[in-house]
Write an enzyme that holds these catalytic residues in place. Structure first.
Site, mmCIF file in Angstrom:
data_model
loop_
_atom_site.group_PDB
_atom_site.id
_atom_site.type_symbol
_atom_site.label_atom_id
_atom_site.label_comp_id
_atom_site.label_asym_id
_atom_site.label_seq_id
_atom_site.Cartn_x
_atom_site.Cartn_y
_atom_site.Cartn_z
ATOM 1 C CD GLU A 407 -1.802 -2.371 1.439
ATOM 2 O OE1 GLU A 407 -2.692 -3.229 1.306
ATOM 3 O OE2 GLU A 407 -0.651 -2.639 1.854
ATOM 4 C CG HIS A 474 -11.386 -7.733 6.364
ATOM 5 N ND1 HIS A 474 -10.627 -8.436 7.262
ATOM 6 C CD2 HIS A 474 -10.822 -7.956 5.147
ATOM 7 C CE1 HIS A 474 -9.653 -9.067 6.620
ATOM 8 N NE2 HIS A 474 -9.748 -8.797 5.334
#
Length: 668
Positions: A407, A474
């Site tokens: 990322e 999540h």
């Protein structure tokens, strides 16, 4: 060799086909930053410069690499690479003004040292966190490669910086994508006071290249001819056959990390051995022995450079200190952007939230030929939520790019694309994972326009939210991490119409936008949405239900919970304001509703402490106090991580507490 039979220098200089003028040019180019540094050290002792990071002893690396690249090729240096700036002929008075914090520099007094960039000279300065610039170099090189420009990018780091995860991520990404980047390691012995034996265990940092399938070279960093000639050869090869190359320059830092730290931690014998390898003194001896340099030329160079230094110091010193203007400071946080509204006179179709996001992306790709999408599994697979399904076939592999799990490097690359004239959309597979790329978001993308007028034309898509049984990693709705960071825009739609229009607007906006998409809304919410391209203005709230007795201020899934709760309790005259954008925040709409109804409840899915609900409640209390008939109520999730089991997750989320608070506020 005509003067001595035995050379007085310790390096094996091979001039090859370089002319006398070229050899002298390299010498003068090294001498200039050395003389500037010597002057700066005097000014530092006089208190006229606040801080100095010395590159004395490392001039050959900076000058050699800068001279090996063309003026159209970007260089991303560190804070000891003065020779790069002088080799690109940046006016000295601008450098001096930069170091004095004056407006004539490159950052309007907002940053110091070499923490700046300049498109005019194709130099992109570092930030103190070191690592992110490696990923930025990837993005700059990617833009060159996509446009088939046969240019490369050089980026610098020290041996200490190679311990950061950004180093691994950037090299891995460049290798996978065959990006034309020269990764230049200045191995100068110490990361501040930490020696190399405490930094890494491999014999040479160049050895790491093999792990990335990357060509690597070790170069004597104090030998200007070796640096210049080898880098030139490699650079020409990379232009013809784009690929990353790892270069380790063996050199040494002859002064402290910065002047205040000194060098007591360096063994005397080590310092003495490297002092014999001074790149300027050794090269000067070589040129004298070859009768290329004379004492007369040496004196001429010194006089010319010192005169230039003094002349430009006078010019910088005469400049007034930078003055504070609240309006200017605030206005420079974002790149100026005149919003252009695109209307929606198109036939409408009832679609899901997820379809609206996909339509917006597709139509934005059709509109902007320089738009690149990067993310994990976004190509053939179409993303984990299938939003980009079919994009690869329509727009091609150059624009729809699967990434490794990295990322930080990808967000850095998005910044690099923006620097090199392109747009980027980065998909976080889940908003939670942005923590692995947090640094470049809040320290690079957010601050660049304010610091040196370089915008970040980047949208980061953030699938977020609980209610789907996805557990602690999540399910986060982490917008509050970013709403408090000046320079970022944060968008969080609740309905398909807004999702499509706002995402199109986000791509048009030249500023960094974090675009939150609640996963629980993807396939549960439908709406009539125009089939063609349109935009919704960022920073404007929407009143989705009018009322006069109470205001509920919310966003994302909270808007739907509010509407459901009103219906369940059969409440009349409750106004619901959907913020849509959290930064910039539509305070006018919030205050208007609060003054109208006199009772305000702010609802967020986030846990309350430090949340948007807390900020909005504070502002309403401060600005609308005389209009309120009750305290401003806040409702949010529990102060715990997000649990997995359905019963626990339902208890965590604020739906039940919303009902209780609404009853309490109604009866107040």
């Amino acid at each position: 060799m005509s003067v001595h039979n035995k050379p007085s220098h310790i390096f094996d200089y091979d001039r090859k086909n370089l002319s006398a003028n070229q050899l002298l040019g390299l010498y003068r180019s090294m001498l200039k930053p050395r003389l500037i540094e010597e002057k700066m050290l005097i000014l530092l002792r006089q208190g006229k410069v606040s801080k100095w990071f010395s590159g004395i002893g490392q001039e050959a690396v900076s000058v050699g690499v800068a001279k090996a690249l063309s003026r159209e090729e970007y260089i991303l240096p560190m804070h000891r690479n003065l020779g790069i700036f002088t080799s690109r002929d940046i006016p000295l008075h601008r450098l001096f003004a930069q170091w004095q914090g004056k407006a004539g520099g490159f950052t309007n007094g907002r940053d110091r040292s070499f923490h700046f960039g300049t498109q005019e000279y194709k130099i992109i300065g570092m930030i103190s966190h070191l690592g992110p610039q490696l990923g930025v170099a990837d993005g700059i090189a990617l833009a060159h490669k996509i446009r088939k420009e046969n240019r490369l990018t050089a980026v610098f780091t020290g041996e200490g910086g190679t311990s950061e995860g950004d180093f691994h991520e950037a090299l891995n990404l460049a290798s996978v994508w065959d990006l034309p980047v020269l990764f230049c390691i200045e191995n100068n012995g110490y990361g501040l006071s930490t020696p190399v034996n405490e930094q890494y265990r491999c014999k040479n940092l160049a050895d790491r290249g093999a792990g990335y399938g990357m060509e690597s070279h070790i170069i004597e960093g104090n030998n200007i001819l070796e640096v210049y000639q080898k880098t030139s050869e490699i650079a020409e090869s990379v232009r013809k056959h784009p690929r990353p190359v790892l270069l380790e320059f063996k050199t040494f830092r002859m002064r402290g990390h910065e002047e205040a730290s000194g060098t007591k931690y360096v063994p005397e014998e080590l310092m003495a051995s490297w002092s014999l390898k001074d790149p300027i003194e050794n090269y000067r001896k070589f040129l004298l022995e070859e009768e290329i340099l004379t004492e007369q030329i040496q004196e001429q160079y010194e006089q010319e450079i010192k005169a230039e230094i003094e002349e430009n110091l006078v010019k910088a010193n005469m400049e007034e200190q930078v003055s504070f203007s609240e309006e200017k400071e605030f206005n420079d946080v974002y790149k100026e952007f005149v919003n252009q509204q695109f209307e929606n006179p198109y036939p409408k179709k009832n679609i899901r939230f997820v379809d609206a996001v996909s339509q917006a992306l597709r139509q934005s790709f059709q509109k902007h030929e320089n738009l690149i999408l990067m993310g994990q599994d976004v190509a053939e697979y179409g993303g984990v939520f299938k939003i980009t399904e079919g994009f690869l076939e329509e727009f091609g592999r150059e624009r729809i790019r699967n990434t490794p799990i990295c990322e930080s490097a990808v967000i850095g690359a998005a910044m690099g694309l923006s620097i090199n004239g392109m747009k980027a959309v980065v998909e976080m597979q889940f908003a939670d994972f942005v923590s692995s790329g947090f640094n470049p978001v809040v320290n690079y993308l957010a601050k660049s326009n304010y610091r040196w007028k370089q915008n970040a034309d980047v949208v980061i898509r953030m699938p977020c939210g609980a209610g789907v049984g996805a557990g602690p990693f999540h399910s986060q709705t982490n917008e509050a991490w970013f709403t408090k960071t000046p320079g970022l825009k944060v968008v969080y739609p609740a309905f398909p119409y807004d999702a499509k229009g706002l995402l199109n607007a986000a791509v048009n906006d030249p500023n960094p936008v974090l675009f939150f998409e609640h996963k629980a809304l993807y396939r549960s919410v439908r709406q009539e949405v125009p089939e063609g391209y349109y935009t919704v203005e960022i920073g404007k709230a929407s009143t989705v239900k009018e009322g006069k007795n109470m205001s509920i201020i919310s966003y994302g899934a909270g808007v739907h919970w509010a509407l459901e709760a009103i219906e369940e309790l059969e409440l009349k005259e409750v106004e619901v304001v959907d913020l849509r954008s959290l930064q910039p925040l539509d305070n006018e709409a919030i205050f208007k509703s609060a003054r109208k109804t006199g009772k305000v409840l702010v609802l967020t899915e986030d846990s309350l402490f430090g949340s948007m609900a807390s900020e909005i409640a504070a502002q309403v209390s401060e600005k609308c106090f005389e209009h309120l008939d009750a305290p401003v109520f806040r409702v949010g999730s529990m102060e715990t991580p997000i649990p997995f089991a359905t019963s626990l997750e339902q208890g965590y989320l604020p739906k039940k507490r919303l009902i209780e608070k609404l009853i309490q506020l109604t009866e107040y």
